[in-house]
Design an enzyme around this catalytic site. Structure first.
Site, PDB file in Angstrom:
ATOM      1  N   ASP A  95      -1.867   6.637   6.451  1.00  0.00           N
ATOM      2  CA  ASP A  95      -3.110   5.538   5.764  1.00  0.00           C
ATOM      3  C   ASP A  95      -3.357   4.616   6.907  1.00  0.00           C
ATOM      4  O   ASP A  95      -2.472   3.906   7.348  1.00  0.00           O
ATOM      5  CB  ASP A  95      -2.562   4.903   4.548  1.00  0.00           C
ATOM      6  CG  ASP A  95      -3.276   3.892   3.930  1.00  0.00           C
ATOM      7  OD1 ASP A  95      -4.448   3.477   4.828  1.00  0.00           O
ATOM      8  OD2 ASP A  95      -3.018   3.282   3.122  1.00  0.00           O
ATOM      9  N   LYS A 118     -12.493  -2.034   6.216  1.00  0.00           N
ATOM     10  CA  LYS A 118     -11.570  -2.980   7.154  1.00  0.00           C
ATOM     11  C   LYS A 118     -12.314  -2.890   8.463  1.00  0.00           C
ATOM     12  O   LYS A 118     -12.486  -3.904   9.103  1.00  0.00           O
ATOM     13  CB  LYS A 118      -9.940  -2.461   7.195  1.00  0.00           C
ATOM     14  CG  LYS A 118      -9.422  -2.231   5.904  1.00  0.00           C
ATOM     15  CD  LYS A 118      -9.113  -3.428   5.154  1.00  0.00           C
ATOM     16  CE  LYS A 118      -8.784  -3.397   3.694  1.00  0.00           C
ATOM     17  NZ  LYS A 118      -7.810  -2.438   3.030  1.00  0.00           N
ATOM     18  N   TRP A 122       0.997  -1.244   0.126  1.00  0.00           N
ATOM     19  CA  TRP A 122      -0.003   0.079   0.102  1.00  0.00           C
ATOM     20  C   TRP A 122       0.856   1.412  -0.171  1.00  0.00           C
ATOM     21  O   TRP A 122       0.702   2.211  -0.627  1.00  0.00           O
ATOM     22  CB  TRP A 122      -0.900  -0.055   1.159  1.00  0.00           C
ATOM     23  CG  TRP A 122      -2.031  -1.200   0.974  1.00  0.00           C
ATOM     24  CD1 TRP A 122      -1.986  -2.123   1.912  1.00  0.00           C
ATOM     25  CD2 TRP A 122      -2.672  -1.627   0.177  1.00  0.00           C
ATOM     26  NE1 TRP A 122      -2.952  -3.206   1.618  1.00  0.00           N
ATOM     27  CE2 TRP A 122      -3.478  -2.830   0.205  1.00  0.00           C
ATOM     28  CE3 TRP A 122      -3.034  -1.039  -1.213  1.00  0.00           C
ATOM     29  CZ2 TRP A 122      -4.488  -3.605  -0.491  1.00  0.00           C
ATOM     30  CZ3 TRP A 122      -4.085  -1.670  -1.984  1.00  0.00           C
ATOM     31  CH2 TRP A 122      -5.007  -2.420  -1.663  1.00  0.00           C
TER      32      TRP A 122
HETATM   33  C1  LIG Z   1      -6.967  -2.129   1.835  1.00  0.00           C
HETATM   34  C2  LIG Z   1      -6.121  -1.111   2.103  1.00  0.00           C
HETATM   35  C3  LIG Z   1      -5.907  -0.132   0.965  1.00  0.00           C
HETATM   36  C4  LIG Z   1      -6.759   0.001  -0.092  1.00  0.00           C
HETATM   37  O1  LIG Z   1      -8.021   0.323   0.152  1.00  0.00           O
HETATM   38  P1  LIG Z   1      -9.227   0.733  -1.063  1.00  0.00           P
HETATM   39  O2  LIG Z   1     -10.285   1.293  -0.190  1.00  0.00           O
HETATM   40  O3  LIG Z   1      -9.541  -0.711  -1.848  1.00  0.00           O
HETATM   41  O4  LIG Z   1      -8.535   1.589  -2.206  1.00  0.00           O
HETATM   42  C5  LIG Z   1      -5.025   0.753   1.336  1.00  0.00           C
HETATM   43  N1  LIG Z   1      -4.284   0.950   2.467  1.00  0.00           N
HETATM   44  C6  LIG Z   1      -4.448  -0.073   3.150  1.00  0.00           C
HETATM   45  C7  LIG Z   1      -3.416  -0.025   4.558  1.00  0.00           C
HETATM   46  C8  LIG Z   1      -5.260  -1.018   3.136  1.00  0.00           C
HETATM   47  O5  LIG Z   1      -5.257  -2.108   4.130  1.00  0.00           O
END
Ligand SMILES: *Cc1c(COP(=O)(O)O)cnc(C)c1O
Length: 356
Positions: A166, A190, A99
């Protein structure tokens, strides 16, 4: 058979939340209408957003000089939008996995990216420490929890430049100091909601630093000024997010969920360390509370498929590791009950017995 949902995302939501959502799909607030077919410009939906905001603030102790907003899309949308809004000359990124890499790739479209540290040398099995942070950066970007590799920052960084994180896969899973961050964002699927919405918490002075003219929908100012209602927001995911925040408050807030998450993670990591057939894949001090990765020990690699089948037959769902790591990954998000972890541990113990 009871299913134990270890999916990495979209992932398990609290049973109470799912039940409330099911009811709202049929009849939202006794309105005679489904939440799926109401206007976002109604008093009832205004209240959903206002309550979510109040609960977000209370749960994370968010001060008044921070704003919360939602966008349709995901964390991946923020990968380019963060850079579009704030990368004028140079930004720093710490590369702790897939990511982070994707965020770096998108940021490079807008300016210079300095990768200040990376754990790629050891297949992202640790969090780089003691990183020197230059003071001439527009911001520093980190991924607080690495969903695929199973590592997590367990301390808030002290950054001399605005810190952007993030937090897709660990938001609201443990206490943290929001005032150390200029912005945190994530996909909600999540720990908070079904897929379709992403959240951001941003400090006002950082928001003001937008470095270029942008299409209306890409500017964070639009979403903050219009309270996430410049266009039609993802009504249903935001509703569920709001219910998840209420549920978190009801069970005792972030402190209590952190206690539960630590308890669940300890159960599983202890078994991984004890069981002769399994081993962890990352540095112990950086182990994620949310995404717990493990593989077969040396000499037992050929038992992986058999264990997967064994566990699946006993109700375990979503435990296959990401293809980049292999082995197994049990995602133990906030809403995953302790019983599910106990059931997985039991599987591991029984499987070991079979192969003694
Ligand atoms: C799942 C995830 C993403 C991607 O998220 P999307 O909503 O599918 O774009 C980005 N960063 C992390 C840490 C993730 O777990």
């Amino acid at each position: 058979m009871k299913k134990h949902n270890f999916n990495a995302g979209p992932s398990v939501l609290a049973q109470e939340v799912v039940e409330r959502a099911a009811k709202a799909v049929l009849d939202f607030n006794d309105s005679g209408l489904s939440i799926l077919s109401i206007s976002h410009r109604t008093k009832d939906f205004d209240k959903v957003v206002a309550d979510a905001e109040a609960n977000f603030r209370e749960l994370l102790h968010i001060p008044d000089n921070y704003r919360i907003f939602y966008i349709g899309g995901g964390a991946s949308t923020f990968f380019y939008e963060v850079a579009a809004n704030f990368l004028g000359k140079k930004a720093g990124y710490i590369n702790t996995g897939v990511w982070s890499k994707k965020a770096i790739k998108e940021a490079k479209r807008y300016g210079e990216v300095e990768v200040l540290a990376s754990s790629e040398d050891k297949n992202f099995s640790y969090i780089p420490k003691g990183v020197e942070i230059p003071t001439d950066l527009d911001y520093l970007h980190i991924t607080s929890n690495n969903t695929i590799y199973g590592t997590e920052y367990h301390e808030d960084l002290d950054s001399p430049v605005p810190l952007v994180a993030d937090m897709s896969s660990d938001i609201l899973s443990h206490e943290f100091d929001i005032t150390k961050y200029a912005m945190v964002y994530g996909g909600a699927q999540k720990n908070l909601a079904p897929a379709g919405v992403a959240f951001a918490i941003i400090r006002e002075d950082f928001l003001e630093k937008q470095v270029r003219d942008l299409p209306t929908m890409m500017s964070f100012k639009t979403h903050v000024e219009k309270n996430s209602m410049y266009n039609t927001p993802p009504v249903f995911p935001i509703y569920v997010l709001g219910e998840t925040l209420k549920w978190l408050k009801e069970i005792g807030g972030v402190k209590e969920i952190e206690r539960r998450n630590k308890e669940k993670a300890a159960l599983l990591y202890d078994e991984i360390d004890r069981n002769s057939l399994f081993r962890g894949t990352v540095e112990k001090e950086d182990r994620s509370l949310m995404n717990i990765c493990f593989v077969m020990t040396e000499g037992h690699e050929d038992l992986a498929d058999e264990f997967f089948k064994f566990a699946t037959e006993r109700g375990m769902v979503g435990i296959k590791g990401h293809r980049l790591v292999g082995g197994f990954r049990a995602s133990c998000y906030n809403a995953l009950p302790k019983e599910s972890v106990e059931a997985l541990v039991k599987c591991m113990q029984n499987f070991e017995q079979l192969h003694k």
